[in-house]
Design a protein around this motif. Structure first.
Motif, PDB file in Angstrom:
ATOM      1  N   ALA A  83      37.719  59.972 141.429  1.00 49.59           N
ATOM      2  CA  ALA A  83      37.780  61.413 141.137  1.00 49.59           C
ATOM      3  C   ALA A  83      36.413  61.927 140.670  1.00 49.59           C
ATOM      4  CB  ALA A  83      38.837  61.684 140.079  1.00 49.59           C
ATOM      5  N   PRO A  84      36.054  63.150 141.049  1.00 45.80           N
ATOM      6  CA  PRO A  84      34.744  63.689 140.661  1.00 45.80           C
ATOM      7  C   PRO A  84      34.628  64.018 139.182  1.00 45.80           C
ATOM      8  CG  PRO A  84      36.029  65.349 141.835  1.00 45.80           C
ATOM      9  CD  PRO A  84      36.789  64.061 141.949  1.00 45.80           C
ATOM     10  N   VAL A  85      35.770  64.257 138.512  1.00 49.56           N
ATOM     11  CA  VAL A  85      35.772  64.558 137.074  1.00 49.56           C
ATOM     12  C   VAL A  85      36.916  63.774 136.437  1.00 49.56           C
ATOM     13  CG1 VAL A  85      34.835  66.876 137.426  1.00 49.56           C
ATOM     14  CG2 VAL A  85      37.330  66.536 137.331  1.00 49.56           C
ATOM     15  N   PRO A  86      36.886  63.557 135.126  1.00 46.19           N
ATOM     16  CA  PRO A  86      38.006  62.882 134.465  1.00 46.19           C
ATOM     17  C   PRO A  86      39.316  63.661 134.636  1.00 46.19           C
ATOM     18  CG  PRO A  86      36.085  62.933 133.033  1.00 46.19           C
ATOM     19  CD  PRO A  86      35.766  63.823 134.200  1.00 46.19           C
ATOM     20  N   ILE A  87      40.381  62.954 134.958  1.00 43.78           N
ATOM     21  CA  ILE A  87      41.688  63.585 135.139  1.00 43.78           C
ATOM     22  C   ILE A  87      42.426  63.520 133.810  1.00 43.78           C
ATOM     23  CG2 ILE A  87      43.829  63.593 136.461  1.00 43.78           C
ATOM     24  CD1 ILE A  87      41.320  64.229 138.096  1.00 43.78           C
ATOM     25  N   THR A  88      42.527  64.656 133.159  1.00 40.01           N
ATOM     26  CA  THR A  88      43.111  64.690 131.813  1.00 40.01           C
ATOM     27  C   THR A  88      44.419  65.462 131.732  1.00 40.01           C
ATOM     28  OG1 THR A  88      41.762  66.632 131.299  1.00 40.01           O
ATOM     29  CG2 THR A  88      40.850  64.464 130.726  1.00 40.01           C
ATOM     30  N   SER A  89      44.813  66.153 132.793  1.00 39.40           N
ATOM     31  CA  SER A  89      46.043  66.948 132.764  1.00 39.40           C
ATOM     32  C   SER A  89      46.574  67.113 134.178  1.00 39.40           C
ATOM     33  CB  SER A  89      45.771  68.328 132.153  1.00 39.40           C
ATOM     34  OG  SER A  89      44.992  69.109 133.030  1.00 39.40           O
ATOM     35  N   PRO A  90      47.839  67.486 134.318  1.00 39.51           N
ATOM     36  CA  PRO A  90      48.383  67.722 135.661  1.00 39.51           C
ATOM     37  C   PRO A  90      47.616  68.798 136.425  1.00 39.51           C
ATOM     38  CG  PRO A  90      50.148  67.528 134.062  1.00 39.51           C
ATOM     39  CD  PRO A  90      48.878  67.557 133.279  1.00 39.51           C
ATOM     40  N   LEU A  91      47.146  69.842 135.721  1.00 38.89           N
ATOM     41  CA  LEU A  91      46.414  70.913 136.390  1.00 38.89           C
ATOM     42  C   LEU A  91      45.102  70.398 136.972  1.00 38.89           C
ATOM     43  CD1 LEU A  91      46.203  73.866 137.128  1.00 38.89           C
ATOM     44  CD2 LEU A  91      45.143  74.295 134.891  1.00 38.89           C
ATOM     45  N   VAL A  92      44.392  69.567 136.213  1.00 39.76           N
ATOM     46  CA  VAL A  92      43.138  68.993 136.713  1.00 39.76           C
ATOM     47  C   VAL A  92      43.418  68.083 137.912  1.00 39.76           C
ATOM     48  CG1 VAL A  92      41.165  67.521 136.140  1.00 39.76           C
ATOM     49  CG2 VAL A  92      42.038  69.145 134.460  1.00 39.76           C
ATOM     50  N   PHE A  93      44.518  67.332 137.858  1.00 44.48           N
ATOM     51  CA  PHE A  93      44.885  66.459 138.978  1.00 44.48           C
ATOM     52  C   PHE A  93      45.109  67.279 140.239  1.00 44.48           C
ATOM     53  CE2 PHE A  93      48.135  64.327 141.561  1.00 44.48           C
ATOM     54  CZ  PHE A  93      47.518  63.104 141.785  1.00 44.48           C
ATOM     55  N   ILE A  94      45.825  68.388 140.110  1.00 46.79           N
ATOM     56  CA  ILE A  94      46.101  69.240 141.270  1.00 46.79           C
ATOM     57  C   ILE A  94      44.810  69.832 141.819  1.00 46.79           C
ATOM     58  CG2 ILE A  94      47.218  71.378 142.018  1.00 46.79           C
ATOM     59  CD1 ILE A  94      49.482  70.713 140.050  1.00 46.79           C
ATOM     60  N   GLU A  95      43.952  70.316 140.926  1.00 45.12           N
ATOM     61  CA  GLU A  95      42.714  70.965 141.362  1.00 45.12           C
ATOM     62  C   GLU A  95      41.731  69.978 141.986  1.00 45.12           C
ATOM     63  OE1 GLU A  95      41.270  72.815 137.849  1.00 45.12           O
ATOM     64  OE2 GLU A  95      42.530  74.609 138.064  1.00 45.12           O
ATOM     65  N   GLN A  96      41.549  68.819 141.348  1.00 47.98           N
ATOM     66  CA  GLN A  96      40.485  67.906 141.748  1.00 47.98           C
ATOM     67  C   GLN A  96      40.925  66.827 142.734  1.00 47.98           C
ATOM     68  OE1 GLN A  96      37.352  68.396 140.936  1.00 47.98           O
ATOM     69  NE2 GLN A  96      37.877  70.177 139.673  1.00 47.98           N
ATOM     70  N   VAL A  97      42.238  66.598 142.855  1.00 47.53           N
ATOM     71  CA  VAL A  97      42.731  65.552 143.750  1.00 47.53           C
ATOM     72  C   VAL A  97      43.577  66.151 144.874  1.00 47.53           C
ATOM     73  CG1 VAL A  97      44.063  63.424 143.935  1.00 47.53           C
ATOM     74  CG2 VAL A  97      42.650  63.839 141.905  1.00 47.53           C
ATOM     75  N   VAL A  98      44.640  66.847 144.498  1.00 49.70           N
ATOM     76  CA  VAL A  98      45.563  67.361 145.516  1.00 49.70           C
ATOM     77  C   VAL A  98      44.897  68.428 146.378  1.00 49.70           C
ATOM     78  CG1 VAL A  98      47.781  68.489 145.899  1.00 49.70           C
ATOM     79  CG2 VAL A  98      47.536  66.831 144.034  1.00 49.70           C
ATOM     80  N   LEU A  99      44.177  69.369 145.761  1.00 46.90           N
ATOM     81  CA  LEU A  99      43.593  70.498 146.498  1.00 46.90           C
ATOM     82  C   LEU A  99      42.100  70.329 146.774  1.00 46.90           C
ATOM     83  CD1 LEU A  99      45.356  73.456 144.628  1.00 46.90           C
ATOM     84  CD2 LEU A  99      46.074  72.299 146.725  1.00 46.90           C
TER      85      LEU A  99
END
Length: 280
Positions: free
Chosen positions: A155-171
């Motif tokens: 991941a390009p940034v640390p994944i600390t919340s579901p919202l960050v996961f969606i923004e940085q991984v899913v989308l």
């Protein structure tokens, strides 16, 4: 298709046959319909299972809050250990087949080996279910650790919340991290599903070892790959629906899937040659 499996009591001196049946692709729909009938007959005692699971899920989500990996672990654990928690639902459906009256006594018999007004010592059957539940919990933990390692690494940034996961991984617009994550999840979840699809109802109903029950579950998958893929997709879809309704849907969906899993077991296996578990 059949497989000779020894009796769990005396595997060295006796053997019995498990016959795996082939079914139609749409057969899982009939399991849900029969499960609804069981749910209506059992009433509040079935719904109580859904309430308990929904409350446990709500507690896990509250504890997780914005800690993404704890939440992911809780969700994975729910999917893997859920079949164990539904054991008394299988017992209720089995009791209905045998003409027993559904009620709290059947649940207490299943979980506490309740006889003659008091708790009895657990037998081999109960301990096998516990051991299998531990194996599922370990499998869930392994998946979360592998998943966390992959995402943390790529991941390009640390994944600390579901919202960050969606923004940085899913989308994410660049890279294939989400696709790799899904493929890894499928590769890990598929063998777990194959190992559990009828294992716990079989352990509850007949005298077999954990290894024998898992082997029978794999035979079911090999004999019915398309119907079982459909069944797995239905389980995932209904579970996601339960979470999407703020867990409220789980109140009915948990008992529905539990009763349906019993009917899946009954349709997929002929175990009449195997010795039954002792009646409680």
């Amino acid at each position: 298709m059949s497989n000779s499996l020894p009796s769990a009591r005396n595997p060295a001196s006796s053997s019995a046959s498990i016959i795996v049946r082939t079914i139609g692709t749409a057969q899982p729909i009939s399991w849900l319909l029969r499960a609804w009938h069981d749910l209506m007959r059992c009433g509040w005692i079935s719904v109580l299972h859904g309430v308990a699971i929904a409350l446990i899920g709500a507690l896990m989500l509250w504890l997780a809050h914005d800690r993404f990996w704890f939440m992911a672990g809780a969700f994975s654990g729910f999917l893997l250990v859920g079949p164990v928690l539904a054991t008394s639902l299988y017992a209720l459906s089995r009791g209905l087949e045998r003409g027993d009256k559904p009620g709290l006594a059947k649940v207490l018999e299943t979980w506490l080996n309740w006889k003659h007004g008091r708790v009895q010592a657990w037998g081999e059957a109960q301990w096998r279910l516990v051991q299998f539940g531990v194996l599922l919990a370990l499998a869930g933990t392994a998946w979360v650790l592998v998943s966390a390692g992959l995402i943390t690494w790529l991941a390009p940034v640390p994944i600390t919340s579901p919202l960050v996961f969606i923004e940085q991984v899913v989308l994410a617009r660049e890279g294939w991290l989400f696709e790799i994550w899904l493929a890894l999840g499928g590769a890990l979840v598929a063998p777990i599903f194959a190992s559990t699809v009828i294992t716990i109802p079989l352990l509850l109903d007949r005298q077999v070892s954990i290894g024998q029950a898992i082997a029978a579950s794999w035979q079911v998958i090999f004999a019915n790959p398309v119907p079982m893929a459909f069944w797995g997709a239905l389980i995932m879809l209904l579970t996601l629906l339960g979470f999407a309704t703020a867990l409220i849907g789980l109140v009915l969906l948990v008992p529905l899937l539990g009763h349906a899993s019993w009917h899946a077991y009954r349709d997929l296996l002929d175990v009449s040659a195997l010795p039954e578990q002792e009646q409680r």
